[in-house]
Design a protein around this motif. Sequence first.
Motif, PDB file in Angstrom:
ATOM      1  N   GLU A 166       0.809  -1.215   0.000  1.00 41.71           N
ATOM      2  CA  GLU A 166       0.000   0.000   0.000  1.00 41.71           C
ATOM      3  C   GLU A 166       0.845   1.270   0.000  1.00 41.71           C
ATOM      4  O   GLU A 166       0.415   2.314  -0.490  1.00 41.71           O
ATOM      5  CB  GLU A 166      -0.946   0.006   1.207  1.00 41.71           C
ATOM      6  N   ARG A 167       2.051   1.202   0.548  1.00 43.81           N
ATOM      7  CA  ARG A 167       2.928   2.374   0.589  1.00 43.81           C
ATOM      8  C   ARG A 167       3.215   2.906  -0.820  1.00 43.81           C
ATOM      9  O   ARG A 167       3.492   4.102  -0.995  1.00 43.81           O
ATOM     10  CB  ARG A 167       4.231   2.028   1.311  1.00 43.81           C
ATOM     11  N   ASN A 171      -2.594   7.090  -3.223  1.00 45.48           N
ATOM     12  CA  ASN A 171      -3.448   7.626  -2.156  1.00 45.48           C
ATOM     13  C   ASN A 171      -3.013   7.187  -0.764  1.00 45.48           C
ATOM     14  O   ASN A 171      -3.752   7.383   0.208  1.00 45.48           O
ATOM     15  CB  ASN A 171      -4.904   7.240  -2.390  1.00 45.48           C
ATOM     16  N   PHE A 172      -1.831   6.596  -0.619  1.00 44.75           N
ATOM     17  CA  PHE A 172      -1.338   6.161   0.689  1.00 44.75           C
ATOM     18  C   PHE A 172      -1.158   7.384   1.593  1.00 44.75           C
ATOM     19  O   PHE A 172      -0.521   8.362   1.215  1.00 44.75           O
ATOM     20  CB  PHE A 172      -0.015   5.420   0.527  1.00 44.75           C
ATOM     21  N   LYS A 173      -1.738   7.329   2.782  1.00 40.61           N
ATOM     22  CA  LYS A 173      -1.787   8.513   3.640  1.00 40.61           C
ATOM     23  C   LYS A 173      -0.683   8.551   4.699  1.00 40.61           C
ATOM     24  O   LYS A 173      -0.413   9.614   5.272  1.00 40.61           O
ATOM     25  CB  LYS A 173      -3.156   8.597   4.316  1.00 40.61           C
ATOM     26  N   GLU A 174      -0.061   7.431   4.969  1.00 39.55           N
ATOM     27  CA  GLU A 174       0.919   7.394   6.060  1.00 39.55           C
ATOM     28  C   GLU A 174       2.324   7.773   5.591  1.00 39.55           C
ATOM     29  O   GLU A 174       3.308   7.069   5.830  1.00 39.55           O
ATOM     30  CB  GLU A 174       0.915   6.003   6.702  1.00 39.55           C
ATOM     31  N   ALA A 177       4.099  15.113   4.717  1.00 35.78           N
ATOM     32  CA  ALA A 177       3.591  16.127   3.790  1.00 35.78           C
ATOM     33  C   ALA A 177       4.582  16.367   2.656  1.00 35.78           C
ATOM     34  O   ALA A 177       4.196  16.567   1.497  1.00 35.78           O
ATOM     35  CB  ALA A 177       3.317  17.418   4.541  1.00 35.78           C
ATOM     36  N   LYS A 180       4.413  13.413   0.193  1.00 34.91           N
ATOM     37  CA  LYS A 180       3.179  13.523  -0.605  1.00 34.91           C
ATOM     38  C   LYS A 180       3.317  14.619  -1.659  1.00 34.91           C
ATOM     39  O   LYS A 180       2.918  14.434  -2.820  1.00 34.91           O
ATOM     40  CB  LYS A 180       1.990  13.824   0.311  1.00 34.91           C
ATOM     41  N   GLU A 184       3.106  14.346  -5.778  1.00 32.09           N
ATOM     42  CA  GLU A 184       2.187  15.190  -6.540  1.00 32.09           C
ATOM     43  C   GLU A 184       2.928  16.024  -7.577  1.00 32.09           C
ATOM     44  O   GLU A 184       2.432  16.244  -8.685  1.00 32.09           O
ATOM     45  CB  GLU A 184       1.402  16.101  -5.583  1.00 32.09           C
TER      46      GLU A 184
END
Length: 222
Positions: A166-167, A171-174, A177, A180, A184
């Motif tokens: 999942e990493r 959309n992985f949130k953990e 900033a 991320k 992006e």
Amino acid sequence: MLKKITLVFTLFFIQLSYSQLPEGFVYVSDLIPDLKIELRYLGDNNFTGKPVPGYEAEKIILSKEAAIALQKVQRELENDGYCLKIFDAYRPQRAVNSFIEWARKPEDTLTKAQFYPEKKKSNLFNLGYIATKSGHSRGSTVDLTIIDAKTLKEIDMGGTYDYFGERSHHNFKEITATQKANREYLKNIMSKYGFRAYSEEWWHYTLRQEPYPETYFDFTIK
């Protein structure tokens, strides 16, 4: 006179080089000379733990259309002090076939700790990390990241290439900033020049208007 002879020989060798490729394909380094390459499947630092069939030279090959689009990405990155680093591009079908054979050997878990610690090897196809037919074999898909143009170090994407988990999802949130924002940044520039992202892998992009959407090639990388 000497310059003219040199030019003739240069053009001859370029033509000879491209004669090894099907029409419509190019060596990306010819369009992007300062491209950083780490062709993972040429060596053993990949999820199979060994060199992959079909990879015989550290050459990045793409359709001409994808390479030209990637050249535009590189130019914009350079304006911000960055460059592209390519892990994989065109992938022969024989390489994909070898992934299938690898997945059929449950006893071979040599690379599990590094590449798929949280997943069962038998589930990698169903989860979308490996495919029996890969967009890479159509010639307009590329796996990449961004590096600092001065230090040549990869910027922090919050995950490593070819990590099956999942990493790696967009959309992985953990992640932080900054991580991320870096994802992006790459995604926005790639999208700007015609590439679409793959939701399961932050490094994987395919040209939207790919020229060979139904053809899976199998010529060797050399």
